[in-house]
Design an enzyme around this catalytic site. Sequence first.
Site, PDB file in Angstrom:
ATOM      1  N   LEU A  51     -82.343 -10.639 -84.932  1.00  0.00           N
ATOM      2  CA  LEU A  51     -83.709 -10.362 -84.487  1.00  0.00           C
ATOM      3  C   LEU A  51     -83.793  -9.667 -83.136  1.00  0.00           C
ATOM      4  O   LEU A  51     -84.759  -8.966 -82.835  1.00  0.00           O
ATOM      5  CB  LEU A  51     -84.513 -11.672 -84.403  1.00  0.00           C
ATOM      6  CG  LEU A  51     -84.497 -12.576 -85.632  1.00  0.00           C
ATOM      7  CD1 LEU A  51     -85.411 -13.775 -85.423  1.00  0.00           C
ATOM      8  CD2 LEU A  51     -84.930 -11.807 -86.871  1.00  0.00           C
ATOM      9  N   ASP A  72     -76.304 -11.153 -74.088  1.00  0.00           N
ATOM     10  CA  ASP A  72     -75.476 -11.770 -75.133  1.00  0.00           C
ATOM     11  C   ASP A  72     -74.070 -11.919 -74.558  1.00  0.00           C
ATOM     12  O   ASP A  72     -73.810 -11.484 -73.423  1.00  0.00           O
ATOM     13  CB  ASP A  72     -75.456 -10.899 -76.404  1.00  0.00           C
ATOM     14  CG  ASP A  72     -75.309 -11.753 -77.662  1.00  0.00           C
ATOM     15  OD1 ASP A  72     -74.402 -12.606 -77.674  1.00  0.00           O
ATOM     16  OD2 ASP A  72     -76.082 -11.582 -78.612  1.00  0.00           O
ATOM     17  N   TYR A 179     -77.978 -27.340 -87.795  1.00  0.00           N
ATOM     18  CA  TYR A 179     -78.936 -26.280 -87.427  1.00  0.00           C
ATOM     19  C   TYR A 179     -80.366 -26.825 -87.484  1.00  0.00           C
ATOM     20  O   TYR A 179     -81.152 -26.682 -86.540  1.00  0.00           O
ATOM     21  CB  TYR A 179     -78.747 -25.125 -88.411  1.00  0.00           C
ATOM     22  CG  TYR A 179     -79.721 -23.982 -88.305  1.00  0.00           C
ATOM     23  CD1 TYR A 179     -79.837 -23.222 -87.147  1.00  0.00           C
ATOM     24  CD2 TYR A 179     -80.517 -23.625 -89.409  1.00  0.00           C
ATOM     25  CE1 TYR A 179     -80.723 -22.144 -87.079  1.00  0.00           C
ATOM     26  CE2 TYR A 179     -81.386 -22.548 -89.348  1.00  0.00           C
ATOM     27  CZ  TYR A 179     -81.492 -21.814 -88.181  1.00  0.00           C
ATOM     28  OH  TYR A 179     -82.357 -20.751 -88.125  1.00  0.00           O
ATOM     29  N   ILE A 209     -85.077 -14.111 -93.068  1.00  0.00           N
ATOM     30  CA  ILE A 209     -85.532 -12.798 -92.604  1.00  0.00           C
ATOM     31  C   ILE A 209     -84.651 -11.712 -93.216  1.00  0.00           C
ATOM     32  O   ILE A 209     -83.422 -11.790 -93.143  1.00  0.00           O
ATOM     33  CB  ILE A 209     -85.491 -12.705 -91.053  1.00  0.00           C
ATOM     34  CG1 ILE A 209     -86.319 -13.837 -90.423  1.00  0.00           C
ATOM     35  CG2 ILE A 209     -85.975 -11.328 -90.590  1.00  0.00           C
ATOM     36  CD1 ILE A 209     -87.798 -13.845 -90.767  1.00  0.00           C
TER      37      ILE A 209
END
Length: 358
Positions: A51, A72, A179, A209
């Site tokens: 995303l 990141d 998760y 997604i």
Amino acid sequence: MSGQPVRNLLRSCVPRASFVRKYNGVSGVAPGVKDKNEHPNVLITGSLGQLGTGLAKVMRQRYGRNNVIMSDILKPSKEILESGPYVFADILDFKKLQELIVNYNIDWIIHFSALLSAIGENNVPLAMRVNIEGLHNVLELAKQYRLKIFVPSTIGAFGPDSPRDPTPDLCIQRPRTIYGVSKVHAELMGEYYYHKFGMDFRSLRFPGIISADTNPGGGTTDYAVKIFHDALKTGHFKCYLREDTRLPMMFIDDCLRSVVEFMETPDSKLKMRTYNVTAMSFTPGEIVEEVRKHVPELKVTYEIDGRQDIADTWPKRFDDSNARADWGWKHTLDLPGMCKAMFDFLAPSEKPEQRIKM
Ligand code: AKB
């Protein structure tokens, strides 16, 4: 992210009055330096995931190239490096994050760093560190520096005891993956910080997604991205979920737009801090049928693995009526529209009969 899907999204994100302010994006203004009335400075963690790259692109169009800082722990591509500020940041390194927030005068954190459902089950200690300790760091920083914070949640925050068809915003949440547990933890911690400290915490529970040029990596819903690549590369889709496994899904452009619209919604309109959002719901069998309209010769085999057990505990359909009522959430693409958008992006110049690459 580049190409057609994002261009559509950029068109569909019409700036609202409060954000039609001075644009300093490419004017040579140093990163993070802004006047009071300008756009927010945004830090995106885990920005090289499915995303982050697309959201950075959308937000840079709206808030200015230098006002959106991608971060990141991975080495970025040349394209990313040239697209705007990119910095190394390990979500477990509190001091480094603190430094970034101060140096770039950050107003919003978009916290994407996380291990997804399937990969999390294969590395529970790492998932606990990244998804839980990492969250603690960003929450504490958002509190200290009075930042607005967005943390995505997921259909995976529900479990076998939740109503699954449809799943409302408020119901029992007893997920069976690390998760899911970490995402329920994030929802509850964020809401606690909101009530206790007045922190502007916002979260959307996303379905699977589907993106064209970024890969999800380690999720249970990833088959719905893989089918397009398999169809175009080999003409043979190997599916790890049963043909009748129904899960909620959304195209990336709708997902990114939901984040921007939700973050820009005035606080007074929000009745909750965490909302379900969705666009469609389908099974592998149904997406195969739709993909075959573009790749008629597609061969399909089902080779079920451990991800089936995860999917069997997740919502089949998602009830996002509160998001639609409170802040005007609306998806634009359904299953046929999403498949067309994927093929238009991945194989734009080819007719259906030319799309199999054997
Ligand atoms: C996953 O499958 O783990 C994710 C999700 C639904 O949150 N795509």
